[in-house]
Design a protein around this motif. Structure first.
Motif, PDB file in Angstrom:
ATOM      1  N   GLU A  16       0.842  -1.210   0.000  1.00 51.89           N
ATOM      2  CA  GLU A  16       0.000   0.000   0.000  1.00 51.89           C
ATOM      3  C   GLU A  16       0.874   1.256   0.000  1.00 51.89           C
ATOM      4  N   ILE A  17       1.955   1.230   0.776  1.00 49.28           N
ATOM      5  CA  ILE A  17       2.874   2.369   0.820  1.00 49.28           C
ATOM      6  C   ILE A  17       3.540   2.551  -0.542  1.00 49.28           C
ATOM      7  N   ALA A  18       3.979   1.452  -1.145  1.00 49.85           N
ATOM      8  CA  ALA A  18       4.627   1.512  -2.459  1.00 49.85           C
ATOM      9  C   ALA A  18       3.685   2.088  -3.511  1.00 49.85           C
ATOM     10  N   LEU A  19       2.417   1.678  -3.477  1.00 49.90           N
ATOM     11  CA  LEU A  19       1.438   2.186  -4.437  1.00 49.90           C
ATOM     12  C   LEU A  19       1.205   3.685  -4.256  1.00 49.90           C
ATOM     13  N   SER A  20       1.215   4.151  -3.012  1.00 53.42           N
ATOM     14  CA  SER A  20       1.053   5.587  -2.756  1.00 53.42           C
ATOM     15  C   SER A  20       2.231   6.374  -3.305  1.00 53.42           C
ATOM     16  N   TYR A  21       3.457   5.838  -3.129  1.00 51.80           N
ATOM     17  CA  TYR A  21       4.636   6.485  -3.706  1.00 51.80           C
ATOM     18  C   TYR A  21       4.524   6.536  -5.233  1.00 51.80           C
ATOM     19  N   GLN A  22       4.088   5.428  -5.818  1.00 49.66           N
ATOM     20  CA  GLN A  22       3.976   5.354  -7.274  1.00 49.66           C
ATOM     21  C   GLN A  22       2.973   6.379  -7.796  1.00 49.66           C
ATOM     22  N   ARG A  23       1.877   6.564  -7.077  1.00 51.13           N
ATOM     23  CA  ARG A  23       0.867   7.539  -7.491  1.00 51.13           C
ATOM     24  C   ARG A  23       1.402   8.972  -7.401  1.00 51.13           C
ATOM     25  N   LEU A  24       2.223   9.258  -6.391  1.00 44.62           N
ATOM     26  CA  LEU A  24       2.803  10.595  -6.281  1.00 44.62           C
ATOM     27  C   LEU A  24       3.713  10.894  -7.473  1.00 44.62           C
ATOM     28  N   ILE A  25       4.363   9.846  -7.986  1.00 38.97           N
ATOM     29  CA  ILE A  25       5.219  10.024  -9.161  1.00 38.97           C
ATOM     30  C   ILE A  25       4.387  10.132 -10.429  1.00 38.97           C
ATOM     31  N   ASP A  26       3.418   9.226 -10.590  1.00 39.55           N
ATOM     32  CA  ASP A  26       2.645   9.158 -11.829  1.00 39.55           C
ATOM     33  C   ASP A  26       1.640  10.305 -11.977  1.00 39.55           C
ATOM     34  N   GLU A  27       0.972  10.646 -10.882  1.00 42.55           N
ATOM     35  CA  GLU A  27      -0.144  11.579 -10.981  1.00 42.55           C
ATOM     36  C   GLU A  27       0.179  12.991 -10.518  1.00 42.55           C
ATOM     37  N   ILE A  28       1.168  13.121  -9.647  1.00 45.04           N
ATOM     38  CA  ILE A  28       1.540  14.452  -9.160  1.00 45.04           C
ATOM     39  C   ILE A  28       2.860  14.901  -9.788  1.00 45.04           C
ATOM     40  N   GLN A  29       3.521  13.972 -10.485  1.00 46.58           N
ATOM     41  CA  GLN A  29       4.808  14.238 -11.139  1.00 46.58           C
ATOM     42  C   GLN A  29       5.894  14.674 -10.148  1.00 46.58           C
ATOM     43  N   LEU A  30       5.871  14.090  -8.962  1.00 44.02           N
ATOM     44  CA  LEU A  30       6.934  14.367  -8.006  1.00 44.02           C
ATOM     45  C   LEU A  30       8.136  13.479  -8.311  1.00 44.02           C
ATOM     46  N   THR A  31       9.331  14.046  -8.243  1.00 42.48           N
ATOM     47  CA  THR A  31      10.539  13.229  -8.345  1.00 42.48           C
ATOM     48  C   THR A  31      10.753  12.535  -7.002  1.00 42.48           C
ATOM     49  N   GLN A  32      11.590  11.491  -6.985  1.00 46.12           N
ATOM     50  CA  GLN A  32      11.858  10.814  -5.716  1.00 46.12           C
ATOM     51  C   GLN A  32      12.526  11.755  -4.723  1.00 46.12           C
ATOM     52  N   GLU A  33      13.327  12.682  -5.224  1.00 43.03           N
ATOM     53  CA  GLU A  33      13.976  13.664  -4.350  1.00 43.03           C
ATOM     54  C   GLU A  33      12.941  14.572  -3.693  1.00 43.03           C
ATOM     55  N   LYS A  34      11.989  15.110  -4.495  1.00 42.19           N
ATOM     56  CA  LYS A  34      10.936  15.974  -3.959  1.00 42.19           C
ATOM     57  C   LYS A  34      10.031  15.190  -3.011  1.00 42.19           C
ATOM     58  N   MET A  35       9.748  13.939  -3.390  1.00 44.41           N
ATOM     59  CA  MET A  35       8.882  13.108  -2.561  1.00 44.41           C
ATOM     60  C   MET A  35       9.542  12.831  -1.207  1.00 44.41           C
ATOM     61  N   SER A  36      10.851  12.642  -1.223  1.00 44.11           N
ATOM     62  CA  SER A  36      11.597  12.436   0.019  1.00 44.11           C
ATOM     63  C   SER A  36      11.405  13.611   0.965  1.00 44.11           C
ATOM     64  N   GLU A  37      11.420  14.825   0.406  1.00 43.71           N
ATOM     65  CA  GLU A  37      11.212  16.024   1.225  1.00 43.71           C
ATOM     66  C   GLU A  37       9.788  16.082   1.771  1.00 43.71           C
ATOM     67  N   ARG A  38       8.805  15.749   0.914  1.00 46.48           N
ATOM     68  CA  ARG A  38       7.406  15.874   1.311  1.00 46.48           C
ATOM     69  C   ARG A  38       7.006  14.884   2.392  1.00 46.48           C
ATOM     70  N   VAL A  39       7.496  13.633   2.305  1.00 47.63           N
ATOM     71  CA  VAL A  39       7.051  12.592   3.253  1.00 47.63           C
ATOM     72  C   VAL A  39       8.038  12.367   4.389  1.00 47.63           C
ATOM     73  N   GLY A  40       9.208  13.035   4.319  1.00 46.01           N
ATOM     74  CA  GLY A  40      10.171  12.910   5.401  1.00 46.01           C
ATOM     75  C   GLY A  40      10.843  11.555   5.471  1.00 46.01           C
ATOM     76  N   LYS A  41      11.063  10.948   4.303  1.00 41.88           N
ATOM     77  CA  LYS A  41      11.721   9.641   4.243  1.00 41.88           C
ATOM     78  C   LYS A  41      12.950   9.747   3.351  1.00 41.88           C
ATOM     79  N   LYS A  42      13.970   8.913   3.640  1.00 40.72           N
ATOM     80  CA  LYS A  42      15.152   8.889   2.794  1.00 40.72           C
ATOM     81  C   LYS A  42      14.780   8.395   1.396  1.00 40.72           C
ATOM     82  N   ARG A  43      15.504   8.877   0.410  1.00 40.37           N
ATOM     83  CA  ARG A  43      15.239   8.465  -0.972  1.00 40.37           C
ATOM     84  C   ARG A  43      15.429   6.949  -1.133  1.00 40.37           C
TER      85      ARG A  43
END
Length: 301
Positions: free
Chosen positions: A140-167
């Motif tokens: 479920e967590i992996a799918l949420s990450y995938q949606r942030l990339i596919d639908e919000i166009q967040l890079t893994q670097e930006k996503m790391s900042e938003r969710v407070g997790k290491k890349r």
């Protein structure tokens, strides 16, 4: 199983909400829109149209039938994404192979994420909040990450900042989506840990992934022994028996009764068990009507 049932019930409830003409949701500011954004909804397949601008037009028939077989046994593991066009009318955004395969096996509904007008910011907030929850399984967590990339166009670097997790943490979760759907289901049901999944993802061939998955469940292998087994596989070694005890994947008491279950319920039942006697019986169903039929056969209700 209780968690899956709760999700299905939620999806059906949202589906009914979307069919209410007095509460038609068109934008993210409409009443009840917050209940739809970020959630899985069970949609009628007949209400979904294919995107005419879909760049991909050729679908491998053999691969499509393989996916259809997986969906017949396990259901749709990863929901599709659709765009709301009109009242109870939707257009496919992503997941056309899953959509086509579901139609192939005769499913009446399919789990879907719904995009509505001006919901970009709301969706991003919903997904980020969802990842922070404590009761999510790794898939479920992996799918949420995938949606942030596919639908919000967040890079893994930006996503790391938003969710407070290491890349690297995000990458490890997302790699789990490369596992065969059967193994993803095993992780969601708690038969495998994320550590097992991280080891198995290093095997490219799906049939070999499943073979080792069955050994892990049947022999209750630790993550460390699984990592050894994967290392031996990648080095082309045969299982010497030093690390794991060779026993049948499914003991006789289970296989002897498999045909009886299948014949009685008229669906292809799957049994996974260890020689110690612990395991699970999986009974697939593809519609609410089939669920009621199976329930009647089991409970007499």
């Amino acid at each position: 199983m209780a968690k899956a049932t709760k999700k299905q019930a939620l999806g059906r409830g949202l589906s009914a909400l979307l069919k209410d003409p007095d509460n038609d949701i068109q934008t993210a500011t409409d009443r009840n829109a917050d209940k739809v954004v970020g959630n899985i909804v069970e949609l009628d397949i007949a209400a979904i149209e294919v995107n005419p601008f879909q760049p991909r037009s050729n679908f491998n028939d053999e691969a499509l039938h393989e996916l259809a077989g997986s969906i017949r046994e396990l259901g749709v593991i990863q929901p599709i994404t659709v765009r709301k066009m009109d009242f109870n009318k939707f257009q496919l955004v992503s997941g056309e192979r899953r959509y086509r395969a579901s139609r192939l096996v005769g499913l009446q509904t399919i789990p879907a994420y719904i995009r509505i007008a001006n919901d970009q910011e709301s969706l991003e907030m919903a997904l980020v909040e969802n990842i922070q929850r404590q009761d999510l399984d790794p898939i479920e967590i992996a799918l949420s990450y995938q949606r942030l990339i596919d639908e919000i166009q967040l890079t893994q670097e930006k996503m790391s900042e938003r969710v407070g997790k290491k890349r690297s943490t995000i990458t490890n979760y997302m790699r789990l989506l490369k596992l065969d759907p059967i193994i993803q289901t095993g992780i969601r049901d708690g038969f495998l840990s994320m550590g097992h999944g991280r080891a198995l993802v290093n095997i490219d061939k799906k049939t070999d992934q499943i073979a080792l998955y069955e050994k892990i469940v049947g022999q209750n292998l630790s993550v460390r022994n699984t990592e050894r087994a994967v290392k031996d596989y990648r080095e082309g070694k045969e299982d010497s028996g030093k690390n794991v005890k060779k026993t049948p994947t499914t003991p006789g008491f289970a296989t002897e009764n498999l045909d009886k279950f299948t014949e009685h319920l008229s669906v292809k039942v799957a049994i996974t068990a260890s020689d110690k006697g612990n395991g699970k019986i999986t009974i697939p169903f593809h519609s609410q009507e089939e669920f009621k039929r199976i329930k009647k056969l089991i409970l007499g209700e």
